[in-house]
Every structure is written in C-alpha cells, then in structure tokens.
Design a protein around this motif. Structure first.
Motif, PDB file in Angstrom:
ATOM      1  N   THR A 286      95.603  75.320 101.255  1.00  0.00           N
ATOM      2  CA  THR A 286      96.635  75.116 100.238  1.00  0.00           C
ATOM      3  C   THR A 286      97.958  74.802 100.927  1.00  0.00           C
ATOM      4  O   THR A 286      98.160  75.121 102.099  1.00  0.00           O
ATOM      5  CB  THR A 286      96.789  76.347  99.335  1.00  0.00           C
ATOM      6  OG1 THR A 286      97.079  77.493 100.146  1.00  0.00           O
ATOM      7  CG2 THR A 286      95.521  76.587  98.533  1.00  0.00           C
ATOM      8  N   LEU A 287      98.852  74.199 100.164  1.00  0.00           N
ATOM      9  CA  LEU A 287     100.130  73.751 100.722  1.00  0.00           C
ATOM     10  C   LEU A 287     101.240  74.105  99.744  1.00  0.00           C
ATOM     11  O   LEU A 287     101.269  73.624  98.608  1.00  0.00           O
ATOM     12  CB  LEU A 287     100.076  72.232 100.950  1.00  0.00           C
ATOM     13  CG  LEU A 287     101.234  71.560 101.683  1.00  0.00           C
ATOM     14  CD1 LEU A 287     101.395  72.124 103.084  1.00  0.00           C
ATOM     15  CD2 LEU A 287     101.008  70.047 101.752  1.00  0.00           C
ATOM     16  N   ASP A 288     102.161  74.994 100.185  1.00  0.00           N
ATOM     17  CA  ASP A 288     103.306  75.348  99.357  1.00  0.00           C
ATOM     18  C   ASP A 288     104.483  75.750 100.247  1.00  0.00           C
ATOM     19  O   ASP A 288     104.341  75.909 101.457  1.00  0.00           O
ATOM     20  CB  ASP A 288     102.955  76.452  98.368  1.00  0.00           C
ATOM     21  CG  ASP A 288     102.547  77.760  99.039  1.00  0.00           C
ATOM     22  OD1 ASP A 288     102.351  77.753 100.273  1.00  0.00           O
ATOM     23  OD2 ASP A 288     102.423  78.778  98.331  1.00  0.00           O
TER      24      ASP A 288
ATOM     25  N   LEU B 236     104.567  77.045 104.255  1.00  0.00           N
ATOM     26  CA  LEU B 236     104.562  75.753 104.956  1.00  0.00           C
ATOM     27  C   LEU B 236     104.600  75.943 106.467  1.00  0.00           C
ATOM     28  O   LEU B 236     103.860  75.289 107.216  1.00  0.00           O
ATOM     29  CB  LEU B 236     105.746  74.904 104.501  1.00  0.00           C
ATOM     30  CG  LEU B 236     105.904  73.542 105.194  1.00  0.00           C
ATOM     31  CD1 LEU B 236     104.686  72.657 104.950  1.00  0.00           C
ATOM     32  CD2 LEU B 236     107.183  72.848 104.702  1.00  0.00           C
TER      33      LEU B 236
ATOM     34  N   THR C  32     101.274  77.011 107.675  1.00  0.00           N
ATOM     35  CA  THR C  32     100.318  75.907 107.618  1.00  0.00           C
ATOM     36  C   THR C  32     100.463  74.997 108.827  1.00  0.00           C
ATOM     37  O   THR C  32      99.468  74.591 109.435  1.00  0.00           O
ATOM     38  CB  THR C  32     100.514  75.090 106.325  1.00  0.00           C
ATOM     39  OG1 THR C  32     100.364  75.952 105.192  1.00  0.00           O
ATOM     40  CG2 THR C  32      99.499  73.960 106.233  1.00  0.00           C
TER      41      THR C  32
ATOM     42  N   SER D  34      97.719  71.238  96.582  1.00  0.00           N
ATOM     43  CA  SER D  34      99.081  71.595  96.239  1.00  0.00           C
ATOM     44  C   SER D  34      99.313  71.371  94.757  1.00  0.00           C
ATOM     45  O   SER D  34      98.604  70.594  94.111  1.00  0.00           O
ATOM     46  CB  SER D  34     100.067  70.742  97.055  1.00  0.00           C
ATOM     47  OG  SER D  34     101.404  71.056  96.748  1.00  0.00           O
ATOM     48  N   SER D  35     100.299  72.062  94.217  1.00  0.00           N
ATOM     49  CA  SER D  35     100.686  71.812  92.830  1.00  0.00           C
ATOM     50  C   SER D  35     101.294  70.411  92.740  1.00  0.00           C
ATOM     51  O   SER D  35     101.867  69.915  93.713  1.00  0.00           O
ATOM     52  CB  SER D  35     101.702  72.852  92.361  1.00  0.00           C
ATOM     53  OG  SER D  35     102.901  72.749  93.111  1.00  0.00           O
TER      54      SER D  35
ATOM     55  N   SER E 208     104.696  69.734  94.214  1.00  0.00           N
ATOM     56  CA  SER E 208     104.940  69.986  95.636  1.00  0.00           C
ATOM     57  C   SER E 208     104.154  69.062  96.550  1.00  0.00           C
ATOM     58  O   SER E 208     104.076  69.300  97.750  1.00  0.00           O
ATOM     59  CB  SER E 208     104.593  71.439  95.977  1.00  0.00           C
ATOM     60  OG  SER E 208     105.367  72.338  95.219  1.00  0.00           O
ATOM     61  N   THR E 209     103.583  68.000  96.001  1.00  0.00           N
ATOM     62  CA  THR E 209     102.762  67.120  96.826  1.00  0.00           C
ATOM     63  C   THR E 209     103.568  66.427  97.924  1.00  0.00           C
ATOM     64  O   THR E 209     102.997  66.020  98.943  1.00  0.00           O
ATOM     65  CB  THR E 209     102.067  66.045  95.961  1.00  0.00           C
ATOM     66  OG1 THR E 209     103.064  65.368  95.170  1.00  0.00           O
ATOM     67  CG2 THR E 209     101.040  66.673  95.037  1.00  0.00           C
TER      68      THR E 209
ATOM     69  N   HIS F  79     103.419  67.058 101.730  1.00  0.00           N
ATOM     70  CA  HIS F  79     102.503  66.346 102.626  1.00  0.00           C
ATOM     71  C   HIS F  79     103.278  65.464 103.592  1.00  0.00           C
ATOM     72  O   HIS F  79     102.856  65.257 104.741  1.00  0.00           O
ATOM     73  CB  HIS F  79     101.520  65.515 101.802  1.00  0.00           C
ATOM     74  CG  HIS F  79     100.369  64.991 102.586  1.00  0.00           C
ATOM     75  ND1 HIS F  79      99.875  63.703 102.439  1.00  0.00           N
ATOM     76  CD2 HIS F  79      99.601  65.550 103.552  1.00  0.00           C
ATOM     77  CE1 HIS F  79      98.867  63.524 103.262  1.00  0.00           C
ATOM     78  NE2 HIS F  79      98.671  64.626 103.945  1.00  0.00           N
TER      79      HIS F  79
ATOM     80  N   ILE G 127      96.072  64.691 100.267  1.00  0.00           N
ATOM     81  CA  ILE G 127      96.658  65.694  99.398  1.00  0.00           C
ATOM     82  C   ILE G 127      95.911  65.660  98.078  1.00  0.00           C
ATOM     83  O   ILE G 127      95.634  64.588  97.540  1.00  0.00           O
ATOM     84  CB  ILE G 127      98.174  65.453  99.203  1.00  0.00           C
ATOM     85  CG1 ILE G 127      98.826  66.614  98.453  1.00  0.00           C
ATOM     86  CG2 ILE G 127      98.436  64.133  98.532  1.00  0.00           C
ATOM     87  CD1 ILE G 127      99.117  67.803  99.315  1.00  0.00           C
TER      88      ILE G 127
ATOM     89  N   LEU H  67      98.181  79.096  93.367  1.00  0.00           N
ATOM     90  CA  LEU H  67      97.501  78.414  94.474  1.00  0.00           C
ATOM     91  C   LEU H  67      96.501  79.329  95.178  1.00  0.00           C
ATOM     92  O   LEU H  67      95.571  78.851  95.816  1.00  0.00           O
ATOM     93  CB  LEU H  67      98.522  77.880  95.484  1.00  0.00           C
ATOM     94  CG  LEU H  67      99.077  76.475  95.223  1.00  0.00           C
ATOM     95  CD1 LEU H  67     100.031  76.083  96.331  1.00  0.00           C
ATOM     96  CD2 LEU H  67      97.973  75.442  95.102  1.00  0.00           C
TER      97      LEU H  67
END
Length: 352
Positions: free
Chosen positions: A73-75, A79, A82, A105-106, A109-110, A113, A127, A151
């Motif tokens: 996941t990416l937030d 970050l 990650t 990601s939501s 928040s893409t 990337h 993404i 997430l």
C-alpha cells in the motif's frame, strides 16, 4: 444607471459562508499536501542490475510469471517506510530488474507514485487505485487508530485490485526491510489447494484476538474446530491470487467484517478476519522472514529485541516506527538497522 451605480448580486449570507468554507477547506488541503511533498525530499536510489543467471523479462511486462510480484500500500504516513522497503528489496535481490511492484493507493493519493519513481526512475511498477469507500463502512474501531485506516484492509481485496494476469504475489507492509533475496520468499511452496503462506506463531494465544462474545457463541467458536489454528502476521504473506479468486476469499473475509459490525467478536483491526478464514490452513514460512514486533506493542511502542534465530526480514509492526523515533532523537537500538535504507534527506540518512 452608471456602471459604478450598478447593483451587485451577492450570494445570501448562508450561501456565501458555505462557499467561503468550501474554498478555505480546498486551500488547506492543497497546502497541506504541497507542504508534505515539499518537506519530504528523498534522494535518488542507486540502480541495481540482474545477475547473469536471471531470466530475461521485458521491462514493460507487468504480468510475467517469471517475475517476483510485490504488492504494497502507498500513503503519506508510511511513504518514508515504503521507500526504505523498496530499496532493501532491490539491494538484496539477485534479480532486481525482474521485480514488479504493485502499489495500492486511494484515488486521491495516486500521485505519490511520482515520488516513488523520482527516487527509483528505473522501477518496474504500477499504481492501483483502491476505492476506500467500499470498505470504510465495514471498519470497526480498534485499539490503535492507525489500524483503522481503510488501506489496511486493501489486502482483503488484493485479488480484485491486481490484474488477473498476476497469479501470485508477495504482500508486504511498509514498516519493514529485507536483508535477504525476496525471490527465496516468493518461491515458498504453497502445496495443493493452499491459498497463502506466512510465518506461523503457535505459541501465541490466538484466543486473545477474539472477544468473550465470540467464544461464548458455539456457532462462532466452532469456526476453529478441527483446525490447528495459529496466529500469523498479515504484514508478510505469499498469496496465490488465482486460488483466492476461485475460492472467493474476499467475500468470506467481508462476511466476518459484516458480522463484527453487528456484534463485536474481535478487537485488532484487519487481522482477525484473516485468522478466522485462514488460520490452520496456510503454508508455513520460516520465522526468519518476519522478525516482527520491532515497533513494540500497540500502546507504548517500547523497544524490543530480535527473536532468536536467523534474520531475513525485519518488521517494525506495533506502534513505534523507526523513522519517527529517529526524527524524535529517541531511537531504539534496532532502528539503526533500518537507517541505512532511509532515502529521506535527514541527518540520519546514511549515504551509500
């Protein structure tokens, strides 16, 4: 009437106030996002190359079965973690160019990337937007607010989020680093019919993850009947996505979440539904692949030591995160093992 004397039509006070509030909220949101991006400056990571024995895969092929597919996941809050996790994976991989990253990601928040690709311009990644509204209504409050992030529940829907051509993936949390070749983890045999693999911890008291209401109801407690159900941490999993889709395991997990909304049967976020569906029916993975709990417990996040035995993956599950403790100048001893992978431009970042 002259131009100067024209009567201006203004919104009525309630509408004007609402318009101003909406405008102000948009300005604050944009300013916050911009400030976060501007203050978090990351260095570009070195490029890593395949060893001569690695199979040749097209750089554009995001579906190859010869690749190692990693889902994360990416937030914003994670970050920095990650970025460190990605660097550790590539640095210790024998075939780093054959690793495919799938970031979830939501939709709002893409653009994170772009931050990833600026530090890893050679990264083979995609993404995948995750509609958090689909799960928000199913989340029950837990012992720590961070565990209630939508997430955290993306792993429940992984087989639906990733394209059907991806048949198998390694799911990883963002608060960990690898110190071994991820290809060895990805090659864990699942056996016949098994959907996922993860390190099991049978000495942990699995009953503590469920409420007295759960254990007092025979129709619920019998869920574990005939199963050698052991606790496992969902931050490191190897998942056969084809078998997951065939068995519709997302629906099975969601059904437990829906029951939880009607009667509280567990306490700890997204983990218990996984235990209810899979505990006792997973393929075992060596404990070295998840030296978890380095973030301490979910209340105080105190320092912890490594478990006995070899280490291939260090996992700061729990409240304490190494980047936070380093910034606050109160690191735990094992946080020094995370620091070399930190790409953020801080006094704690160690150059290569």
């Amino acid at each position: 009437m002259s131009k100067l004397g024209r009567k201006l039509t203004l919104p009525s006070p309630p509408h004007l106030l609402l318009s101003l509030l909406l405008l102000l909220s948009i300005i604050i949101i944009n300013a916050t996002a911009t400030a976060t991006v501007n203050t978090e400056r990351f260095r570009e990571a070195p490029q890593f190359y395949n060893s001569p024995t690695c199979p040749s895969i097209s750089t554009k092929d995001m579906c190859s079965q010869q690749a190692v597919h990693v889902a994360m996941t990416l937030d914003f809050p994670y970050l920095r973690g990650t970025m460190a996790a990605i660097l550790s994976i590539l640095q210790h991989s024998s075939c780093p160019e054959n690793t495919r990253f799938h970031f979830i990601s939501s939709p709002s928040s893409t653009y994170l990337h772009e931050t990833i690709t600026s530090s890893f311009p050679y990264l083979r990644s995609q993404i995948h937007p995750f509609d958090t509204n689909s799960v928000s209504g199913l989340i029950s409050t837990s012992i720590r607010s961070a565990l209630d992030s939508p997430l955290n529940y993306a792993r429940n829907y992984l087989a639906n989020i990733l394209p059907p051509c991806v048949r198998k993936a390694v799911y990883l949390d963002s608060d960990l680093v690898l110190v071994d070749d991820i290809a060895m983890l990805a090659a864990t045999p699942l056996g016949t019919g098994t959907v996922l693999a993860a390190p099991e911890y049978c000495n942990a008291n699995i009953t503590a993850y469920f409420t007295p209401t759960f254990w007092a109801n025979p129709s619920l407690s019998l869920t574990f009947s005939g199963r050698n159900a052991c606790y496992f941490n969902t931050g490191v999993m190897i998942i056969d996505l084809e078998r997951w889709r065939e068995g519709d395991y997302t629906t099975k997990i969601v059904e437990w979440m829906e029951l939880q909304k009607r009667m509280r049967i567990y306490e700890l976020g997204s983990l218990p539904p996984f235990l209810l569906v899979f505990a006792g029916n997973i393929a075992a993975v060596d404990h070295k692949w998840n030296q978890h709990g380095l973030g301490g417990d979910n209340f105080r996040g105190l320092c912890r030591d490594l478990h006995p035995g070899p280490v291939s993956l260090l996992h700061w599950s729990g409240k304490g995160k190494p980047w936070v403790r380093l910034d606050e100048n109160r690191p735990c001893p094992l946080d020094a093992l995370w620091a070399p992978y930190d790409l953020m431009q801080t006094p704690f970042a160690i150059d290569f």
